[in-house]
Design a protein around this motif. Structure first.
Motif, PDB file in Angstrom:
ATOM      1  N   ASN A   1      35.102  40.835  35.316  1.00 57.02           N
ATOM      2  CA  ASN A   1      34.048  40.525  34.364  1.00 57.02           C
ATOM      3  C   ASN A   1      32.816  40.052  35.141  1.00 57.02           C
ATOM      4  O   ASN A   1      32.656  40.371  36.318  1.00 57.02           O
ATOM      5  CB  ASN A   1      34.524  39.464  33.361  1.00 57.02           C
ATOM      6  N   TYR A   2      31.966  39.297  34.479  1.00 54.22           N
ATOM      7  CA  TYR A   2      30.772  38.752  35.114  1.00 54.22           C
ATOM      8  C   TYR A   2      30.703  37.239  34.889  1.00 54.22           C
ATOM      9  O   TYR A   2      29.636  36.676  34.679  1.00 54.22           O
ATOM     10  CB  TYR A   2      29.514  39.441  34.570  1.00 54.22           C
ATOM     11  N   LEU A   3      31.849  36.602  34.931  1.00 52.08           N
ATOM     12  CA  LEU A   3      31.918  35.167  34.715  1.00 52.08           C
ATOM     13  C   LEU A   3      31.246  34.431  35.874  1.00 52.08           C
ATOM     14  O   LEU A   3      31.170  34.936  36.995  1.00 52.08           O
ATOM     15  CB  LEU A   3      33.375  34.725  34.565  1.00 52.08           C
ATOM     16  N   SER A   4      30.791  33.220  35.590  1.00 51.19           N
ATOM     17  CA  SER A   4      30.025  32.468  36.586  1.00 51.19           C
ATOM     18  C   SER A   4      30.441  31.005  36.571  1.00 51.19           C
ATOM     19  O   SER A   4      31.259  30.570  35.753  1.00 51.19           O
ATOM     20  CB  SER A   4      28.527  32.597  36.304  1.00 51.19           C
TER      21      SER A   4
ATOM     22  N   HIS B   1      33.350  46.952  41.158  1.00 52.41           N
ATOM     23  CA  HIS B   1      33.612  46.205  39.937  1.00 52.41           C
ATOM     24  C   HIS B   1      34.223  47.068  38.848  1.00 52.41           C
ATOM     25  O   HIS B   1      34.897  46.584  37.955  1.00 52.41           O
ATOM     26  CB  HIS B   1      32.318  45.575  39.417  1.00 52.41           C
TER      27      HIS B   1
ATOM     28  N   ASN C   1      34.907  38.551  39.786  1.00 52.69           N
ATOM     29  CA  ASN C   1      33.845  37.890  39.036  1.00 52.69           C
ATOM     30  C   ASN C   1      32.856  37.389  40.080  1.00 52.69           C
ATOM     31  O   ASN C   1      33.032  36.314  40.668  1.00 52.69           O
ATOM     32  CB  ASN C   1      34.392  36.728  38.203  1.00 52.69           C
TER      33      ASN C   1
ATOM     34  N   ASN D   1      39.921  38.625  35.100  1.00 51.90           N
ATOM     35  CA  ASN D   1      39.313  39.339  36.215  1.00 51.90           C
ATOM     36  C   ASN D   1      38.474  40.534  35.761  1.00 51.90           C
ATOM     37  O   ASN D   1      38.574  40.993  34.622  1.00 51.90           O
ATOM     38  CB  ASN D   1      40.379  39.788  37.222  1.00 51.90           C
TER      39      ASN D   1
ATOM     40  N   THR E   1      30.340  37.012  30.284  1.00 56.29           N
ATOM     41  CA  THR E   1      29.495  36.218  31.170  1.00 56.29           C
ATOM     42  C   THR E   1      29.717  34.733  30.883  1.00 56.29           C
ATOM     43  O   THR E   1      30.461  34.363  29.985  1.00 56.29           O
ATOM     44  CB  THR E   1      28.013  36.563  30.952  1.00 56.29           C
TER      45      THR E   1
ATOM     46  N   ARG F   1      40.423  41.072  30.945  1.00 53.46           N
ATOM     47  CA  ARG F   1      39.926  41.759  32.138  1.00 53.46           C
ATOM     48  C   ARG F   1      39.204  43.062  31.780  1.00 53.46           C
ATOM     49  O   ARG F   1      39.431  43.658  30.744  1.00 53.46           O
ATOM     50  CB  ARG F   1      41.058  42.014  33.130  1.00 53.46           C
TER      51      ARG F   1
ATOM     52  N   THR G   1      34.944  37.146  44.717  1.00 50.14           N
ATOM     53  CA  THR G   1      34.129  36.129  44.056  1.00 50.14           C
ATOM     54  C   THR G   1      33.206  35.534  45.115  1.00 50.14           C
ATOM     55  O   THR G   1      33.171  35.997  46.249  1.00 50.14           O
ATOM     56  CB  THR G   1      34.995  35.019  43.439  1.00 50.14           C
TER      57      THR G   1
END
Length: 220
Positions: free
Chosen positions: A100-103, A212, A124, A98, A79, A74, A149
């Motif tokens: 982050n910039y995950l997609s 964020h 995210n 949690n 990404t 976290r 999200t």
């Protein structure tokens, strides 16, 4: 090695430490990626790189760590998608990705984590799709954070059923989602569009601000 102000990147030499059990570099100033060679450190039980400036994708080789109990990434800049290979970590008890910039969508394979107690994927902003009903199979799960999200749809009834105490599985006591996008028949608390929902049997909820950079959900 946490809280030391370390800079630089994580060395690929970590793959040369097969007997390493705890890898904690929380709260430093590290940059670069989490090297794929970490998958060669097969005795690892804990990975905690929280609160750095790491980026890039989470390596799929994390799924090759048979003893891993806790994975904490976290508050970084990771990404890309959540690796479905994480579903292979059969002893994992805590997964915190949690802030982050995950997609992408939520991997169905995470439902195979039968020992998981806490799943934190909130904050995210590029995670999309719906919540897999397979997550109800995580019979020891009591914390599920999916707020902040772009998830949509409805909380599956199989997950809502877990918020009611019953013989067998642990009660899912904390469930956080985004009120405006996700329908939830078992949630009872929603403060405007900013605060996520809470399952009926939880005892408390903290305010959540959609920033964020804030340390959201740290105590859950």
């Amino acid at each position: 090695l946490g809280f030391n102000g370390f800079t630089g990147s994580i060395s690929t030499e970590i793959g040369r430490m097969p007997e390493l059990e705890d890898f904690s570099l929380t709260r430093n100033d590290l940059t670069g990626t989490l090297p794929s060679e970490i998958g060669l450190a097969t005795d690892l039980e804990l990975i905690n790189v929280r609160g750095n400036r790491l980026d890039g994708s989470l390596p799929v080789q994390l799924g090759a760590l048979p003893e891993l109990r806790e994975l904490e990434t976290r508050q970084n800049h990771f990404t890309g998608p959540i690796p479905s290979e994480l579903g292979l970590l059969r002893y994992l008890t805590s997964l915190s990705l949690n802030d982050n910039y995950l997609s992408g969508t939520l991997p169905v394979d995470l439902g195979r984590l039968r020992h998981l107690q806490a799943l934190r994927l909130s904050s995210n902003l590029n995670i999309t799709g719906t919540i897999p009903s397979e997550y109800a199979r995580m019979r020891r799960l009591y914390v599920l954070l999916l707020n902040n999200t772009m998830l949509s749809g409805t909380v599956p009834p199989e997950i809502c059923n877990r918020t009611v105490p019953q013989p067998g599985p642990v009660t899912l006591s904390t469930l956080r989602i985004d009120c405006g996008r996700v329908q939830c028949s078992c949630c009872r608390l929603c403060d405007g569009d900013r605060v996520s929902a809470l399952s009926p049997n939880a005892t408390a909820i903290r305010d959540w601000a959609p920033n964020h950079n804030n340390e959201t959900d740290n105590n859950v």
